[in-house]
Design a protein around this motif. Sequence first.
Motif, PDB file in Angstrom:
ATOM      1  N   ILE A 251       0.809  -1.139   0.047  1.00  0.00           N
ATOM      2  CA  ILE A 251      -0.127   0.083   0.068  1.00  0.00           C
ATOM      3  C   ILE A 251       0.816   1.293  -0.026  1.00  0.00           C
ATOM      4  CG2 ILE A 251      -1.614   1.287   1.642  1.00  0.00           C
ATOM      5  CD1 ILE A 251      -2.852  -1.302   2.567  1.00  0.00           C
ATOM      6  N   LEU A 252       1.965   1.131   0.982  1.00  0.00           N
ATOM      7  CA  LEU A 252       2.719   2.396   0.957  1.00  0.00           C
ATOM      8  C   LEU A 252       3.406   2.586  -0.306  1.00  0.00           C
ATOM      9  CD1 LEU A 252       3.860   2.277   4.578  1.00  0.00           C
ATOM     10  CD2 LEU A 252       2.265   3.350   3.658  1.00  0.00           C
ATOM     11  N   LEU A 253       4.281   1.418  -0.729  1.00  0.00           N
ATOM     12  CA  LEU A 253       4.850   1.437  -2.131  1.00  0.00           C
ATOM     13  C   LEU A 253       3.930   2.372  -3.335  1.00  0.00           C
ATOM     14  CD1 LEU A 253       6.746  -1.884  -2.561  1.00  0.00           C
ATOM     15  CD2 LEU A 253       7.816   0.552  -2.682  1.00  0.00           C
ATOM     16  N   HIS A 254       2.729   1.656  -3.622  1.00  0.00           N
ATOM     17  CA  HIS A 254       1.801   2.197  -4.452  1.00  0.00           C
ATOM     18  C   HIS A 254       1.416   3.642  -4.079  1.00  0.00           C
ATOM     19  CE1 HIS A 254      -1.622   2.347  -7.330  1.00  0.00           C
ATOM     20  NE2 HIS A 254      -2.371   2.697  -6.092  1.00  0.00           N
ATOM     21  N   THR A 255       1.231   4.134  -2.770  1.00  0.00           N
ATOM     22  CA  THR A 255       0.870   5.622  -2.663  1.00  0.00           C
ATOM     23  C   THR A 255       2.120   6.458  -2.835  1.00  0.00           C
ATOM     24  OG1 THR A 255      -0.317   4.657  -0.677  1.00  0.00           O
ATOM     25  CG2 THR A 255       0.289   6.961  -0.730  1.00  0.00           C
ATOM     26  N   VAL A 256       3.302   5.942  -2.780  1.00  0.00           N
ATOM     27  CA  VAL A 256       4.674   6.686  -3.027  1.00  0.00           C
ATOM     28  C   VAL A 256       5.022   6.893  -4.524  1.00  0.00           C
ATOM     29  CG1 VAL A 256       7.104   7.034  -2.687  1.00  0.00           C
ATOM     30  CG2 VAL A 256       5.619   6.498  -0.814  1.00  0.00           C
ATOM     31  N   ALA A 257       4.881   5.525  -5.287  1.00  0.00           N
ATOM     32  CA  ALA A 257       5.320   5.628  -6.623  1.00  0.00           C
ATOM     33  C   ALA A 257       4.175   5.655  -7.475  1.00  0.00           C
ATOM     34  CB  ALA A 257       5.655   4.061  -6.928  1.00  0.00           C
ATOM     35  N   ASN A 258       2.694   5.759  -7.089  1.00  0.00           N
ATOM     36  CA  ASN A 258       1.839   5.869  -8.146  1.00  0.00           C
ATOM     37  C   ASN A 258       0.796   6.750  -7.549  1.00  0.00           C
ATOM     38  OD1 ASN A 258       3.180   3.912  -9.886  1.00  0.00           O
ATOM     39  ND2 ASN A 258       1.547   2.265  -8.767  1.00  0.00           N
ATOM     40  N   GLY A 259       0.474   6.996  -6.283  1.00  0.00           N
ATOM     41  CA  GLY A 259      -0.656   7.776  -5.709  1.00  0.00           C
ATOM     42  C   GLY A 259      -2.003   6.902  -6.192  1.00  0.00           C
ATOM     43  N   TRP A 260      -2.900   7.670  -5.686  1.00  0.00           N
ATOM     44  CA  TRP A 260      -4.240   6.896  -5.641  1.00  0.00           C
ATOM     45  C   TRP A 260      -5.337   7.743  -6.592  1.00  0.00           C
ATOM     46  CZ3 TRP A 260      -5.466   2.245  -3.757  1.00  0.00           C
ATOM     47  CH2 TRP A 260      -4.337   1.895  -2.705  1.00  0.00           C
ATOM     48  N   GLY A 261      -4.840   8.809  -7.396  1.00  0.00           N
ATOM     49  CA  GLY A 261      -5.424   9.462  -8.337  1.00  0.00           C
ATOM     50  C   GLY A 261      -5.600   9.044  -9.608  1.00  0.00           C
TER      51      GLY A 261
END
Length: 708
Positions: A251-261
């Motif tokens: 979850i944290l990797l995705h948030t930092v690398a891609n974000g949720w937007g």
Amino acid sequence: MRTFTQVYAALRRKNKGQYALLSGCCFFSVLLITAYVCMMRSPTILSVLPEGGDSRKQVMMVFVLAVIGCAVFTTYAAGLFFRQKSRETGVFLALGASRRQLKAELQRDLTAIASGSCTVGAILGKPLAWGLWQIFRALVVDTEEMDLSFDPAAYTYALAFAAYVTAMLFFLGGRSIRRTNIIDVVQESHTSEPIREVKRWYGWTGIVLAAVGGFCGYIAPAVFIRGLHWYPPEGLTAVFYLPALAGLYMILLHTVANGWGGSRRRYKDIISVSQMRFQGRQTVRNMLVMTVLIAGAYFAAFYAPMLGTGTMMSYDARPVDYAYHFRADQDIPQEDEVRSLAEECDVTIASWTQVPMARLAVDGTRHVETEGTLGTTWESVYYEQAESGLFLSESAYNALTEGDLDLRPGEIAGIMDATGDGQGIFGGEVTLVTNPITGHHWRVTMAEDLRNDLLFGRYVVDDADYEEMTRGLPDDWREEMVFFNVENDEETYDFAKALFYEIVDCSGPEVALYDSFDPIVREIELTETGEYFLDPETCEKYGFTPIDYGQRDSSNFRLYWQYMPQFRILDKADFVKTTAVFLVLFLFIAIVCFAAVIVIAFTRCLTIAITSRQVYDDLRHLGASREYLFRSARSQVRRVFLVPVVTGTALIYGFYIMIMYFNDSRLTAGEAAGLGSCLLLVLIVSVGLYGVYRLTRRSVCRKLGIYL
């Protein structure tokens, strides 16, 4: 400056900020761990946390999280220190300095940092714990049993953590000196740690793993114990939480690398997003530690609202104002004496009901444990006399509850609490009742369960059956149950306390017993093992504090005495005092974890300011406005704070809901109210964390030269 040592000292003075940051991180970590362990191992705390109890396990669990968090934090701080120091190390090597010279100077620095910060942190940890405890005593609650004492052996844990910090510093320092490529050494401080490509499915997969891991970790002990009849080694079931940790990392990797937007926000805040990606490994590691500590902090902080809300609701739901029971061989105040005491206290007794009870043996199964090569296993063994229970006749039950229960001969009804949470408390259906004195027994069938909070755990039988079953029982196997109401219950505290003290003063040493003391179980244990763990003579051996009439206001006495009266006004007014040690302990743990989160977040954000200064200078020279620079810096700081806080809070709140639900496959009104109180606590803490975020953002902007 003519010597290498003098040059090295000059550079040390120039980079004193780096030395101060590393020393501060080591000091803070050792300080928190020392304070925590001093509190955790305090005799004051251990005396109210039963050996092997859930409360002690929760304290240890959060302690493990705190140790892991502080260990990762200090390792990160040390890595950052050596990365910043690598340039001067490489320059010295290029100018001909030997690695032996550099190693000697570095070891001198690390010795000073380790010895100074760890020693001061360990020394101040105990005063910090004592000081916070005294503040709690002054502001929250103060009782005699809150006189805090410390166990010198607790410093063993603190010294072990300080040894880890020292060993880690020397290991990382030695590794930085041993590197052979001078160019790599020089450029290390400018080398980013970007995250490799992270697929979009990481985010939702991480959420699923976190949910599955939390569920599996929670039910694993029940599967092992109930399904496999095996008590797993301590800590083994924690392995089943690993998918949750992996999911959290994803979850944290995705948030930092891609974000949720998604693609709609691909180019928004591109500078701050790119900076986060370039420092991705460091960022994710820090965010993971913060998330775990946030979860641990809230896990401890939720203890008070969950306990307090549900308990207060249960007090209000009691059907009568005053209830107490006593053994028939005790000289406890009777109705005329209680009424006389009430008159002295200007209290009017509105109703009085007193009925007899009897203790009889019931059949059931017991867990017989066997030690084997794989650990402890158990099997169910049927006993005709497995335990004892208190029995009421149906007429006595009707008198107490104003009901119209009518049982047939041979029927028996168990009494649950008002919400039905006690399902299974009797260990299965009772089919055989035995008079333990005469040895006569009767076959019975279970009727529909009854519900009453104050009679929880008792049995009801037909009047004729009761007379026959209890024939020949001596007074020490008989009891009396008293219910009475008063006028203006909220104004009768002095009377309640006086009556409580009178009951205690009139009780003999033979009834100074724990609430779970069972004479039938005692006989079984004495026959099979030679001793009973709840006997007053042996309970200390098993980690239980003996019931002491002289400590009648202590948590141990009021929570565990078998004949503790249930007076609504007394219980409500003294609730905080009765549970003071528990409440203050978990409050202390929460504060320690929140403090660690704040320090880690602040340190990480200042690191962002240091490593990103050149980027922001370049942007300024390229014409970026102050508003744009501020927005970029704010975005980075916000991610460091917001993502761990939201993730950790959501995970632990969801975990708490799961625990409450799976206790009895539903949420009771008290549990729902407690969760509402926890949500209010989350909002209050979030406001405080937002204030810390604002202060940190201001410090970062000042470091970057951004002024609005």
